[in-house]
Design a protein around this motif. Structure first.
Motif, PDB file in Angstrom:
ATOM      1  N   PHE A   1       0.825  -1.211   0.000  1.00 56.00           N
ATOM      2  CA  PHE A   1       0.000   0.000   0.000  1.00 56.00           C
ATOM      3  C   PHE A   1       0.859   1.261   0.000  1.00 56.00           C
ATOM      4  O   PHE A   1       0.607   2.204  -0.760  1.00 56.00           O
ATOM      5  CB  PHE A   1      -0.932   0.002   1.225  1.00 56.00           C
ATOM      6  CG  PHE A   1      -1.695   1.286   1.395  1.00 56.00           C
ATOM      7  CD1 PHE A   1      -2.895   1.482   0.720  1.00 56.00           C
ATOM      8  CD2 PHE A   1      -1.223   2.299   2.219  1.00 56.00           C
ATOM      9  CE1 PHE A   1      -3.599   2.680   0.862  1.00 56.00           C
ATOM     10  CE2 PHE A   1      -1.912   3.488   2.375  1.00 56.00           C
ATOM     11  CZ  PHE A   1      -3.111   3.667   1.692  1.00 56.00           C
TER      12      PHE A   1
ATOM     13  N   LEU B   1      -7.413   5.123  -3.802  1.00 52.42           N
ATOM     14  CA  LEU B   1      -6.654   4.067  -3.128  1.00 52.42           C
ATOM     15  C   LEU B   1      -6.801   4.188  -1.617  1.00 52.42           C
ATOM     16  O   LEU B   1      -6.990   3.191  -0.909  1.00 52.42           O
ATOM     17  CB  LEU B   1      -5.180   4.152  -3.530  1.00 52.42           C
ATOM     18  CG  LEU B   1      -4.221   3.181  -2.839  1.00 52.42           C
ATOM     19  CD1 LEU B   1      -4.546   1.742  -3.231  1.00 52.42           C
ATOM     20  CD2 LEU B   1      -2.771   3.508  -3.195  1.00 52.42           C
TER      21      LEU B   1
ATOM     22  N   ARG C   1     -10.220   3.086  -0.435  1.00 49.34           N
ATOM     23  CA  ARG C   1     -10.462   1.661  -0.592  1.00 49.34           C
ATOM     24  C   ARG C   1      -9.594   0.789   0.299  1.00 49.34           C
ATOM     25  O   ARG C   1     -10.029  -0.264   0.771  1.00 49.34           O
ATOM     26  CB  ARG C   1     -10.243   1.284  -2.067  1.00 49.34           C
ATOM     27  CG  ARG C   1     -10.683  -0.140  -2.423  1.00 49.34           C
ATOM     28  CD  ARG C   1     -10.589  -0.407  -3.923  1.00 49.34           C
ATOM     29  NE  ARG C   1      -9.212  -0.435  -4.405  1.00 49.34           N
ATOM     30  CZ  ARG C   1      -8.626   0.547  -5.091  1.00 49.34           C
ATOM     31  NH1 ARG C   1      -9.295   1.656  -5.366  1.00 49.34           N
ATOM     32  NH2 ARG C   1      -7.369   0.435  -5.494  1.00 49.34           N
ATOM     33  N   ARG C   2      -8.321   1.221   0.569  1.00 51.78           N
ATOM     34  CA  ARG C   2      -7.373   0.293   1.180  1.00 51.78           C
ATOM     35  C   ARG C   2      -6.673   0.810   2.424  1.00 51.78           C
ATOM     36  O   ARG C   2      -5.744   0.170   2.923  1.00 51.78           O
ATOM     37  CB  ARG C   2      -6.310  -0.112   0.155  1.00 51.78           C
ATOM     38  CG  ARG C   2      -6.862  -0.867  -1.042  1.00 51.78           C
ATOM     39  CD  ARG C   2      -5.755  -1.176  -2.046  1.00 51.78           C
ATOM     40  NE  ARG C   2      -4.615  -1.855  -1.450  1.00 51.78           N
ATOM     41  CZ  ARG C   2      -3.451  -2.054  -2.072  1.00 51.78           C
ATOM     42  NH1 ARG C   2      -3.285  -1.625  -3.315  1.00 51.78           N
ATOM     43  NH2 ARG C   2      -2.463  -2.667  -1.461  1.00 51.78           N
TER      44      ARG C   2
ATOM     45  N   ARG D   1      -7.327   0.761   5.396  1.00 46.91           N
ATOM     46  CA  ARG D   1      -7.374  -0.151   6.551  1.00 46.91           C
ATOM     47  C   ARG D   1      -6.196  -1.133   6.549  1.00 46.91           C
ATOM     48  O   ARG D   1      -5.932  -1.779   7.565  1.00 46.91           O
ATOM     49  CB  ARG D   1      -8.687  -0.932   6.541  1.00 46.91           C
ATOM     50  CG  ARG D   1      -9.928  -0.068   6.762  1.00 46.91           C
ATOM     51  CD  ARG D   1     -11.190  -0.921   6.762  1.00 46.91           C
ATOM     52  NE  ARG D   1     -12.389  -0.109   6.859  1.00 46.91           N
ATOM     53  CZ  ARG D   1     -12.995   0.444   5.818  1.00 46.91           C
ATOM     54  NH1 ARG D   1     -12.496   0.247   4.600  1.00 46.91           N
ATOM     55  NH2 ARG D   1     -14.082   1.176   5.974  1.00 46.91           N
ATOM     56  N   GLU D   2      -5.503  -1.227   5.417  1.00 42.00           N
ATOM     57  CA  GLU D   2      -4.361  -2.140   5.352  1.00 42.00           C
ATOM     58  C   GLU D   2      -3.134  -1.611   6.093  1.00 42.00           C
ATOM     59  O   GLU D   2      -2.183  -2.357   6.342  1.00 42.00           O
ATOM     60  CB  GLU D   2      -3.973  -2.395   3.891  1.00 42.00           C
ATOM     61  CG  GLU D   2      -5.058  -3.069   3.060  1.00 42.00           C
ATOM     62  CD  GLU D   2      -4.647  -3.225   1.608  1.00 42.00           C
ATOM     63  OE1 GLU D   2      -3.418  -3.133   1.337  1.00 42.00           O
ATOM     64  OE2 GLU D   2      -5.517  -3.424   0.749  1.00 42.00           O
TER      65      GLU D   2
END
Length: 406
Positions: free
Chosen positions: A350, A369, A372-373, A375-376
């Motif tokens: 990420f 991005l 959407r991501r 939380r990674e």
């Protein structure tokens, strides 16, 4: 009603001039009595007014005194030393240089000679003293260029200085910027016999001569100075191949790259990462980029493009992608860029993906991005605040979510 006193004059050049020469002279003498560095600077200014010979003599006195000193310089006294060195450098470059370039070069060489002694007696954990000498490198080469034009023996004196301290001069050659011209580098090489210098010269001679050869664009000499171990280094092979390609020596460029693939005692440190079943060694991005350029120069343009795309997919390298896009026909690059941005957004790392999109720049894709991501994210993002600030104007929600990440 009593008149209010006038506001004091602001401290500026015009108002000080209004005090008159006599009053200014008194004030300067009072200040100089309390500031040894100011007193030395005033002496140098007066000497410069009297002529280059007197200025050179005044500079020699101070350079000799600094060179002869054995006193340790504490961190408290380091700023004064740096100021003293800068005053000397300015006097050499700005005052003596225009009037007598040959004398200025000799004093600049003497000024640089102070470095070795100062490293043994100055407490300099932040490298400020070394930085002062390195930042002065362009001054040396500009003075040398002027001196060589005016004095037939100036290049000989500079070559002697390089031979005496090659390790230091190698650093200053590397920091020369555009001040060290091809002609000057060639003139110095003509006075440095590489065979003799490398045989009997001190440590650093090879590096100094190689950097001069690079500046002089003497590719064959530059290549001849490489050791067997260096030829086995992927990064050195890449540098050699790049230079050979520029000289239109494509076959030799390929040979240079292949040398880094051949396991031998000389390049064991570079090929130690070979797999147990005899797979390829660990290569570097520089080697891979050079190999792609060589492939293209050999006429295999489609293969080179395929390799560039594969390298981008793996590394998210913006320079590689820009080169890939530049090689595409008109309009094909738009579709390829969309494909590249989509690939970056799906990259498993990420932080690497977001960094690429922010720097391209592709802020819309970067914001998507984050949404959407984000939380990674499990570890702190060093550039989180900078990225959020750049996203905030058009994508405030993404910026807020990014700031809320770890």
């Amino acid at each position: 009603m009593a008149r209010r006193p006038a506001a004091p004059k602001r401290l500026n050049t015009a108002n000080l001039v209004g005090l008159g020469a006599d009053r200014l002279g008194e004030l300067l003498m009072q200040a100089a009595d309390a500031d040894a560095l100011l007193k030395r600077r005033l002496r140098l200014v007066l000497a410069a007014e009297a002529g280059p010979d007197l200025l050179a003599a005044e500079l020699d006195k101070r350079l000799t005194a600094v060179a002869a000193s054995k006193a340790r310089v504490s961190w408290r006294k380091r700023p004064d030393l740096l100021r003293d060195l800068d005053i000397l450098r300015q006097s050499i470059v700005e005052n003596l240089g225009p009037a007598a370039p040959g004398q200025a070069l000799d004093r600049m060489i003497a000024w640089l000679d102070l470095f070795r002694g100062l490293t043994t007696r100055v407490k300099d954990p932040r490298g400020e003293v070394a930085g002062a000498f390195e930042s002065a490198a362009p001054d040396l080469w500009r003075l040398a260029h002027a001196a060589v034009e005016a004095d037939a023996t100036a290049a000989d004196r500079l070559a002697t200085a390089i031979e005496s301290q090659p390790l230091d001069y190698a650093r200053w050659i590397g920091a020369a910027d555009d001040a060290l011209t091809q002609d000057l580098a060639r003139a110095l090489l003509d006075r440095l016999d590489p065979a003799v210098s490398l045989a009997i010269g001190p440590r650093g001679t090879r590096t100094a001569i190689r950097r001069l050869a690079d500046r002089a664009e003497d590719l064959d000499l530059w290549l001849s100075l490489a050791t067997s171990e260096e030829r086995g280094s992927p990064d050195f092979a890449a540098a050699a191949a790049t230079r050979l390609l520029a000289a239109d020596r494509v076959h030799e460029a390929r040979e240079a790259l292949e040398t880094a693939l051949e396991p031998s005692p000389a390049n064991r440190r570079w090929t130690f990462g070979r797999s147990a079943n005899g797979g390829p060694p660990r290569l570097t991005p520089a080697w891979e980029a050079a190999a792609i350029d060589v492939t293209e120069a050999e006429g295999r343009k489609d293969e080179a493009q395929t390799l560039r795309w594969a390298m981008f997919e793996r590394d998210l390298s913006a320079p590689v992608l820009r080169t890939y896009l530049a090689r595409l026909p008109d309009f094909d690059d738009v579709e390829a860029l969309d494909r590249a941005l989509a690939h970056a957004a799906a990259h498993p790392d990420f932080e690497k993906a977001l960094g690429f999109l922010m720097d391209w720049p592709a802020h819309r894709e970067a914001a998507a991005l984050v949404e959407r991501r984000v939380r990674e994210v499990r570890t702190p993002l060093p550039l989180k605040s900078d990225w959020a600030a750049r996203l905030a104007q058009k994508y405030p929600e993404a910026a807020d979510r990014l700031l809320a990440a770890p």
